[in-house]
Design a protein around this motif. Structure first.
Motif, PDB file in Angstrom:
ATOM      1  N   ASP A  43     -14.295 -28.103  -8.142  1.00 24.86           N
ATOM      2  CA  ASP A  43     -12.902 -27.690  -8.003  1.00 24.86           C
ATOM      3  C   ASP A  43     -12.020 -28.806  -7.461  1.00 24.86           C
ATOM      4  OD1 ASP A  43     -13.344 -25.109  -8.981  1.00 24.86           O
ATOM      5  OD2 ASP A  43     -13.912 -24.365  -6.992  1.00 24.86           O
ATOM      6  N   PHE A  44     -12.524 -29.570  -6.500  1.00 26.66           N
ATOM      7  CA  PHE A  44     -11.760 -30.715  -6.016  1.00 26.66           C
ATOM      8  C   PHE A  44     -12.689 -31.775  -5.445  1.00 26.66           C
ATOM      9  CE2 PHE A  44     -11.797 -27.729  -2.476  1.00 26.66           C
ATOM     10  CZ  PHE A  44     -11.881 -28.486  -1.315  1.00 26.66           C
ATOM     11  N   THR A  45     -12.165 -32.992  -5.388  1.00 24.72           N
ATOM     12  CA  THR A  45     -12.885 -34.125  -4.826  1.00 24.72           C
ATOM     13  C   THR A  45     -11.962 -34.819  -3.845  1.00 24.72           C
ATOM     14  OG1 THR A  45     -12.186 -35.570  -6.624  1.00 24.72           O
ATOM     15  CG2 THR A  45     -14.340 -34.553  -6.850  1.00 24.72           C
ATOM     16  N   TYR A  46     -12.558 -35.452  -2.882  1.00 27.53           N
ATOM     17  CA  TYR A  46     -11.763 -36.260  -1.963  1.00 27.53           C
ATOM     18  C   TYR A  46     -12.610 -37.369  -1.374  1.00 27.53           C
ATOM     19  CZ  TYR A  46     -13.574 -33.282   1.902  1.00 27.53           C
ATOM     20  OH  TYR A  46     -14.361 -32.596   2.789  1.00 27.53           O
ATOM     21  N   LEU A  47     -11.919 -38.379  -0.874  1.00 25.48           N
ATOM     22  CA  LEU A  47     -12.567 -39.556  -0.332  1.00 25.48           C
ATOM     23  C   LEU A  47     -12.014 -39.803   1.060  1.00 25.48           C
ATOM     24  CD1 LEU A  47     -13.196 -42.862  -2.188  1.00 25.48           C
ATOM     25  CD2 LEU A  47     -12.260 -42.880   0.100  1.00 25.48           C
ATOM     26  N   SER A  48     -12.912 -39.988   2.003  1.00 27.73           N
ATOM     27  CA  SER A  48     -12.522 -40.294   3.380  1.00 27.73           C
ATOM     28  C   SER A  48     -13.165 -41.610   3.788  1.00 27.73           C
ATOM     29  CB  SER A  48     -12.974 -39.184   4.332  1.00 27.73           C
ATOM     30  OG  SER A  48     -12.313 -37.976   4.043  1.00 27.73           O
ATOM     31  N   LEU A  49     -12.394 -42.432   4.502  1.00 26.09           N
ATOM     32  CA  LEU A  49     -12.905 -43.696   5.018  1.00 26.09           C
ATOM     33  C   LEU A  49     -13.044 -43.597   6.531  1.00 26.09           C
ATOM     34  CD1 LEU A  49     -10.821 -46.267   2.932  1.00 26.09           C
ATOM     35  CD2 LEU A  49     -13.175 -45.502   2.541  1.00 26.09           C
ATOM     36  N   ILE A  50     -13.966 -44.371   7.074  1.00 26.10           N
ATOM     37  CA  ILE A  50     -14.185 -44.374   8.514  1.00 26.10           C
ATOM     38  C   ILE A  50     -13.114 -45.229   9.181  1.00 26.10           C
ATOM     39  CG2 ILE A  50     -15.778 -44.984  10.378  1.00 26.10           C
ATOM     40  CD1 ILE A  50     -18.070 -44.585   8.349  1.00 26.10           C
ATOM     41  N   GLY A  51     -12.438 -44.636  10.172  1.00 27.18           N
ATOM     42  CA  GLY A  51     -11.422 -45.349  10.933  1.00 27.18           C
ATOM     43  C   GLY A  51     -12.037 -46.115  12.095  1.00 27.18           C
ATOM     44  N   GLY A  52     -11.187 -46.803  12.833  1.00 25.54           N
ATOM     45  CA  GLY A  52     -11.642 -47.625  13.952  1.00 25.54           C
ATOM     46  C   GLY A  52     -12.376 -46.852  15.031  1.00 25.54           C
ATOM     47  N   ASN A  53     -12.018 -45.595  15.230  1.00 29.48           N
ATOM     48  CA  ASN A  53     -12.675 -44.792  16.269  1.00 29.48           C
ATOM     49  C   ASN A  53     -13.830 -43.961  15.716  1.00 29.48           C
ATOM     50  OD1 ASN A  53     -11.175 -43.039  14.769  1.00 29.48           O
ATOM     51  ND2 ASN A  53     -10.074 -42.134  16.490  1.00 29.48           N
ATOM     52  N   GLY A  54     -14.236 -44.231  14.482  1.00 35.64           N
ATOM     53  CA  GLY A  54     -15.363 -43.534  13.878  1.00 35.64           C
ATOM     54  C   GLY A  54     -15.020 -42.246  13.169  1.00 35.64           C
ATOM     55  N   GLU A  55     -13.744 -41.811  13.265  1.00 30.30           N
ATOM     56  CA  GLU A  55     -13.390 -40.573  12.576  1.00 30.30           C
ATOM     57  C   GLU A  55     -13.210 -40.825  11.082  1.00 30.30           C
ATOM     58  OE1 GLU A  55      -9.726 -38.833  13.961  1.00 30.30           O
ATOM     59  OE2 GLU A  55      -8.542 -40.532  13.329  1.00 30.30           O
ATOM     60  N   LEU A  56     -13.450 -39.778  10.304  1.00 31.42           N
ATOM     61  CA  LEU A  56     -13.236 -39.854   8.861  1.00 31.42           C
ATOM     62  C   LEU A  56     -11.796 -39.455   8.563  1.00 31.42           C
ATOM     63  CD1 LEU A  56     -16.430 -38.311   7.231  1.00 31.42           C
ATOM     64  CD2 LEU A  56     -15.494 -40.582   6.833  1.00 31.42           C
ATOM     65  N   MET A  57     -11.101 -40.314   7.817  1.00 33.99           N
ATOM     66  CA  MET A  57      -9.707 -40.054   7.464  1.00 33.99           C
ATOM     67  C   MET A  57      -9.599 -39.899   5.960  1.00 33.99           C
ATOM     68  SD  MET A  57      -7.905 -42.784  10.026  1.00 33.99           S
ATOM     69  CE  MET A  57      -8.782 -44.142   9.273  1.00 33.99           C
ATOM     70  N   LEU A  58      -9.088 -38.756   5.506  1.00 30.06           N
ATOM     71  CA  LEU A  58      -8.930 -38.517   4.083  1.00 30.06           C
ATOM     72  C   LEU A  58      -7.903 -39.500   3.525  1.00 30.06           C
ATOM     73  CD1 LEU A  58      -9.029 -35.164   2.341  1.00 30.06           C
ATOM     74  CD2 LEU A  58      -7.332 -36.806   1.631  1.00 30.06           C
ATOM     75  N   LYS A  59      -8.276 -40.210   2.478  1.00 29.00           N
ATOM     76  CA  LYS A  59      -7.412 -41.237   1.888  1.00 29.00           C
ATOM     77  C   LYS A  59      -6.918 -40.887   0.492  1.00 29.00           C
ATOM     78  CE  LYS A  59      -7.440 -44.231   5.227  1.00 29.00           C
ATOM     79  NZ  LYS A  59      -6.207 -44.593   5.916  1.00 29.00           N
ATOM     80  N   ALA A  60      -7.673 -40.066  -0.239  1.00 29.51           N
ATOM     81  CA  ALA A  60      -7.268 -39.696  -1.600  1.00 29.51           C
ATOM     82  C   ALA A  60      -7.982 -38.413  -1.983  1.00 29.51           C
ATOM     83  CB  ALA A  60      -7.614 -40.813  -2.581  1.00 29.51           C
ATOM     84  N   SER A  61      -7.325 -37.619  -2.837  1.00 27.13           N
ATOM     85  CA  SER A  61      -7.940 -36.363  -3.280  1.00 27.13           C
ATOM     86  C   SER A  61      -7.422 -35.993  -4.662  1.00 27.13           C
ATOM     87  CB  SER A  61      -7.625 -35.232  -2.295  1.00 27.13           C
ATOM     88  OG  SER A  61      -6.246 -34.925  -2.325  1.00 27.13           O
ATOM     89  N   GLU A  62      -8.173 -35.128  -5.317  1.00 23.21           N
ATOM     90  CA  GLU A  62      -7.740 -34.563  -6.597  1.00 23.21           C
ATOM     91  C   GLU A  62      -8.229 -33.122  -6.659  1.00 23.21           C
ATOM     92  OE1 GLU A  62      -7.677 -35.370 -11.345  1.00 23.21           O
ATOM     93  OE2 GLU A  62      -7.221 -36.926  -9.903  1.00 23.21           O
TER      94      GLU A  62
END
Length: 194
Positions: A43-62
């Motif tokens: 139904d959907f996909t998304y990509l998260s990258l690891i930030g400086g503090n280790g949290e995952l930040m959503l960067k793109a989705s469809e």
């Protein structure tokens, strides 16, 4: 089964070739989630990258429906993404909110409900041995992820990570070039004043 598998592999290789042709990071992120969405068919996909503090930040989705979900940040060590980062291996749950073996974050869980996310697969984006982010495929109904789906999505993520790293290097080299050009203009002005 064989015909479907050949179609998937053909799509995977075509996608990998198209990703290598891209340059700027935002274009690569958008292309990755679009191609992943087409490839895996959830139904959907998304990509998260690891930030400086280790949290995952959503960067793109469809395929997402909630604008709030597209701002998602998941603290280090929580969720399916936390498991993927810790192990460097794919992880999935058939029902995210009911998964008792996944450490939950209340803020993210609050975003999951309006998005309708139920089943979730996460695969690592690896550069060498380092996990730089997680690529996710999600469905709004409960279901398992089959081993061949996980393998296909993982293979795609391997190509995507290379494209992401190339885009990051491209952006860094462009920034360094701009700094050099600025420094050169400053030196030229100083020499002209002598």
């Amino acid at each position: 089964y064989r015909i479907r598998r050949e179609r998937e592999l053909s799509s995977l290789y075509a996608t990998a070739r198209s990703l290598t042709a891209l340059g700027e990071l935002d274009a690569v992120l958008d292309s990755i989630v679009h191609e992943a969405h087409e490839l895996i068919g959830t139904d959907f996909t998304y990509l998260s990258l690891i930030g400086g503090n280790g949290e995952l930040m959503l960067k793109a989705s469809e395929g997402t429906i909630s604008s709030a979900f597209n701002q998602a940040r998941v603290p280090s060590g929580t969720g399916v993404g936390g498991r993927v980062i810790a192990t460097g291996a794919p992880a999935w749950v058939s029902n995210y909110l009911k998964a008792g073996d996944v450490p939950h974050d209340r803020t993210f869980d609050g975003l999951v409900i309006p998005e309708g996310m139920v089943a979730l697969l996460g695969v690592p984006l690896l550069v060498g041995e380092e996990v730089i982010g997680v690529l996710f495929a999600a469905d709004r109904t409960e279901r398992p992820f089959e081993p061949d789906e996980v393998a296909l999505f993982s293979a795609f993520a391997d190509h995507a990570a290379i494209a992401l790293n190339n885009a990051r290097l491209y952006d860094e080299s462009r920034a360094a070039l701009k700094q050099l050009q600025t420094a050169y203009r400053t030196i030229e002005r100083q020499v002209a004043m002598m």
